[in-house]
Write an enzyme that holds these catalytic residues in place. Structure first.
Site, PDB file in Angstrom:
ATOM      1  N   TRP A  19      33.401 -38.395 -10.726  1.00 24.72           N
ATOM      2  CA  TRP A  19      32.840 -38.013  -9.517  1.00 24.72           C
ATOM      3  C   TRP A  19      31.935 -36.851  -9.772  1.00 24.72           C
ATOM      4  CZ3 TRP A  19      33.254 -41.853  -6.755  1.00 24.72           C
ATOM      5  CH2 TRP A  19      34.327 -42.532  -6.736  1.00 24.72           C
ATOM      6  N   ASP A  38      33.607 -29.766  -4.813  1.00 24.91           N
ATOM      7  CA  ASP A  38      34.232 -31.246  -4.317  1.00 24.91           C
ATOM      8  C   ASP A  38      36.109 -31.154  -4.344  1.00 24.91           C
ATOM      9  OD1 ASP A  38      35.475 -33.739  -4.039  1.00 24.91           O
ATOM     10  OD2 ASP A  38      34.036 -34.921  -5.397  1.00 24.91           O
ATOM     11  N   LYS A  96      42.612 -38.510   1.382  1.00 22.86           N
ATOM     12  CA  LYS A  96      43.503 -38.436   0.430  1.00 22.86           C
ATOM     13  C   LYS A  96      44.731 -37.395   1.325  1.00 22.86           C
ATOM     14  CE  LYS A  96      40.591 -39.335  -3.121  1.00 22.86           C
ATOM     15  NZ  LYS A  96      40.286 -40.687  -3.394  1.00 22.86           N
TER      16      LYS A  96
HETATM   17  C1  LIG Z   1      37.176 -36.233  -6.378  1.00 21.78           C
HETATM   18  C2  LIG Z   1      36.417 -37.177  -5.459  1.00 21.78           C
HETATM   19  N1  LIG Z   1      35.089 -36.952  -5.120  1.00 21.78           N
HETATM   20  C3  LIG Z   1      34.284 -37.947  -4.586  1.00 21.78           C
HETATM   21  C4  LIG Z   1      34.918 -39.236  -4.267  1.00 21.78           C
HETATM   22  C5  LIG Z   1      33.866 -40.272  -3.545  1.00 21.78           C
HETATM   23  O1  LIG Z   1      34.596 -40.466  -2.234  1.00 21.78           O
HETATM   24  P1  LIG Z   1      33.997 -41.317  -1.138  1.00 21.78           P
HETATM   25  O2  LIG Z   1      34.551 -42.494  -1.604  1.00 21.78           O
HETATM   26  O3  LIG Z   1      34.610 -40.739   0.195  1.00 21.78           O
HETATM   27  O4  LIG Z   1      32.421 -41.170  -1.305  1.00 21.78           O
HETATM   28  C6  LIG Z   1      36.478 -39.463  -4.470  1.00 21.78           C
HETATM   29  C7  LIG Z   1      36.862 -40.894  -4.354  1.00 21.78           C
HETATM   30  O5  LIG Z   1      38.047 -41.195  -4.717  1.00 21.78           O
HETATM   31  C8  LIG Z   1      37.097 -38.570  -5.196  1.00 21.78           C
HETATM   32  O6  LIG Z   1      38.309 -38.597  -5.635  1.00 21.78           O
HETATM   33 MG   LIG Z   2      37.455 -38.129 -11.534  1.00 19.17          MG
END
Ligand SMILES: Cc1ncc(COP(=O)(O)O)c(C=O)c1O
Ligand SMILES: [Mg+2]
Ligand SMILES: Cc1ncc(COP(=O)(O)O)c(C=O)c1O
Ligand SMILES: [Mg+2]
Ligand SMILES: [Mg+2]
Ligand SMILES: [Mg+2]
Lengths: 354, 354
Positions: free
Chosen positions: A100, A167, A191
């Protein structure tokens, strides 16, 4: 029978929240109308949105500190873009702790100079880099507090004068932190906060308005602040269920109370991973996530039997992400300790039977 | 008692859809898990997404014609931006028929030359401009087929060689059109398709990949096509309810069948607006929307009594938008003719009592 749901997200939510959400789809507030067929500008829904926003600030201890809470669409992934559009004038610093974080970096590169202060890519992101330095002239420093896929978590908020952006998709509302150290926090709801379909942004207003470019309306935090998350039609159902989940957390005693439960679950889980000779943990012990425990079988030949035991025990969602393999037990706020105990029991059972 | 729900969006959906959605929030497909707590990559949800996408193409008659259907987040408002990011290389043409068209124009201006081919702003958007010319060298020509706020609707698809792009948020799936004349169609779900929280994009693949700029991942249609609307976590609940609504429409006989019902509702409504000396229609008769009928009281002093009659008849959502005042009766697919008759009845009652 309800399953033991270790899904990494979308994931388990409190049973009472599901029940209220299900009822609201038939009749909301006794209006004779469904939650999903009323105007988002009706007083009943405006009250939901206001309540959700105010619970966020209350739970994070950010009331009257210059922060606003926004409920947007697009997932955390759209925030990778919005953060850069709104904050990156010349240079931004990012810590690369996984999939991510890498995606966040990719989007930000379109807007200016990108300094990756450190990365744990060399070890398939199984640890959190430490001892890096952050350029003092960066517009902001971006971290990912919990790395959902690799099962690592940043334990200490970095100490810096640069605006901190995080994030927190997979660990928001799970533990006490000094949230006022952050300029901006974002999290996909799916989550600890609610169902998929809305994204929380908590932003300190005084960090905005400093970039030179024109920001498209839908990506402009100041427009969403000005319109109180109603610049366009909000994702009504996802905001409502998030509000219910935040209310559940508040009634339970807030982050302080849930943190204790989360610690107990994580300790129970990691104790068994360490004790049991058939399993090994993936993440460096000091960086282990309290939300997502990643672990592998020492001997892959036990996989079939372990998967069978898990199925028989009504365990759902423990397959590891393909980047890590093995297993991942996600232990979000709504997961009861009992579910962790059931998982630990089948790990012991495997040891006996294998 | 259920209300007669004329809300402009989010709006009425079929009762059986609400019922199934409510059940799925408790237990989905007999899994022992809620729809909103399972992984979006689980086979049960992937089947929902595939079904939703294929129903869209089937209902629009666009199967095997080079089109893809995407379920995204961000509302139609984010598409104002995405359309320009993906398609506007040098110059784009827009028809300005109302608030939403104006907003689409504003976002597109960031990306190139913008030609407003015509506008009905001079008459508070109460008609659809005709007889304009479209620059042959435009990358695309953007229209809004139905203008939710002002209650006007484009009856004929413009005849042009320029790629046609349309915001169909408030009339998609309501009437037969040759949808293959469009390069791209988008629509927020929250009128004829589902609850707020997802946006449909139907795009002909061969119009993509022609701009020179780098497109951010979350706004790039080619990425969403490649990942089949699962580049990131989709808005699970909104996609599921949309799928149910599309299935309901198919079972009913598709667009051809609903178009007849919509015509009957609209004719009933406009006949009373015209007949009743106490009311006057807002939109030019030849451009009247079959989805949103806008009308005003001839004499404002009747407002209090009319609002009282509406309340007593369990009528919801007929207040006009502040840009038009008066009343707006939105008659989307799921609104029964009976509700229109109830509204017509109180208009007659006002005439008798006033
Ligand atoms: C830490 C983290 N950031 C970003 C995301 C991406 O999120 P989204 O699918 O809502 O764009 C996730 C998805 O699991 C995640 O765990
Ligand atoms: Mg990760
Ligand atoms: C024709 C039209 N376009 C765009 C929009 C904006 O949609 P959203 O709120 O999903 O961004 C609306 C909302 O009602 C609309 O009616
Ligand atoms: Mg071990
Ligand atoms: Mg309009
Ligand atoms: Mg009249």
């Amino acid at each position: 029978m309800k399953k033991h749901n270790f899904s990494a997200g979308p994931c388990i939510l409190p049973q009472e929240v599901m029940k209220k959400a299900s009822e609201a789809v038939l009749d909301f507030n006794g209006l004779g109308l469904s939650l999903i067929e009323i105007s988002h500008r009706s007083k009943d829904f405006v009250a939901v949105m206001e309540q959700a926003q105010s619970l966020v600030l209350e739970l994070l201890g950010l009331e009257n500190k210059g922060y606003k809470a926004l409920f947007l669409q697009g997932g955390a992934s759209l925030q990778f873009l919005s953060v850069a559009y709104n904050l990156l004038n010349r240079k931004a610093a990012y810590l690369n702790t996984g999939t991510w974080a890498s995606k966040a970096i990719k989007e930000a590169k379109l807007f200016g100079e990108l300094v990756e202060v450190a990365s744990s890519k060399d070890a398939n992101f199984n640890y959190i880099p430490k001892g890096y330095s952050i350029p003092a002239d960066a517009d902001y420093f971006h971290i990912t507090t919990n790395n959902t896929i690799f099962g690592t978590q940043i334990k200490e908020v970095p100490d810096t004068d640069v605006t901190l952006v995080s994030d927190m998709s997979s660990d928001i509302f799970s533990r006490q932190l000094d949230f006022s150290k952050f300029g901006l926090i974002y999290a996909g709801a799916q989550k600890n906060m609610g169902p998929a379909g809305t994204t929380l942004v908590v932003v300190k207003e005084d960090i905005l308005g400093k970039v030179e470019r024109t920001i498209p309306s839908m990506l402009d935090y100041r427009i969403h602040i000005d319109k109180e998350s109603m610049f366009n039609t909000p994702p009504v159902f996802a905001v409502y269920v998030s509000m219910l989940t935040l209310q559940w957390l508040k009634d339970l005693g807030g982050i302080q109370a849930i943190e204790k439960k989360n610690e107990e679950k994580a300790k129970t889980m990691y104790a068994e991973i360490d004790r049991n000779p058939l399993f090994k943990g993936f993440a460096a012990p000091e960086d282990r996530s309290y939300m997502n425990a990643t672990f592998n079988l020492v001997n892959e030949s036990h996989k079939e039997l372990f998967d069978k035991l898990a199925k028989e025990a009504d365990i759902n969602g423990i397959n590891g992400h393909r980047s890590v393999g093995g297993y991942r037990a996600s232990m979000y706020n709504a997961l009861p300790l009992e579910s962790v105990q059931v998982l630990v029991d089948i790990m012991k059972e495997l040891e006996r039977k294998a």
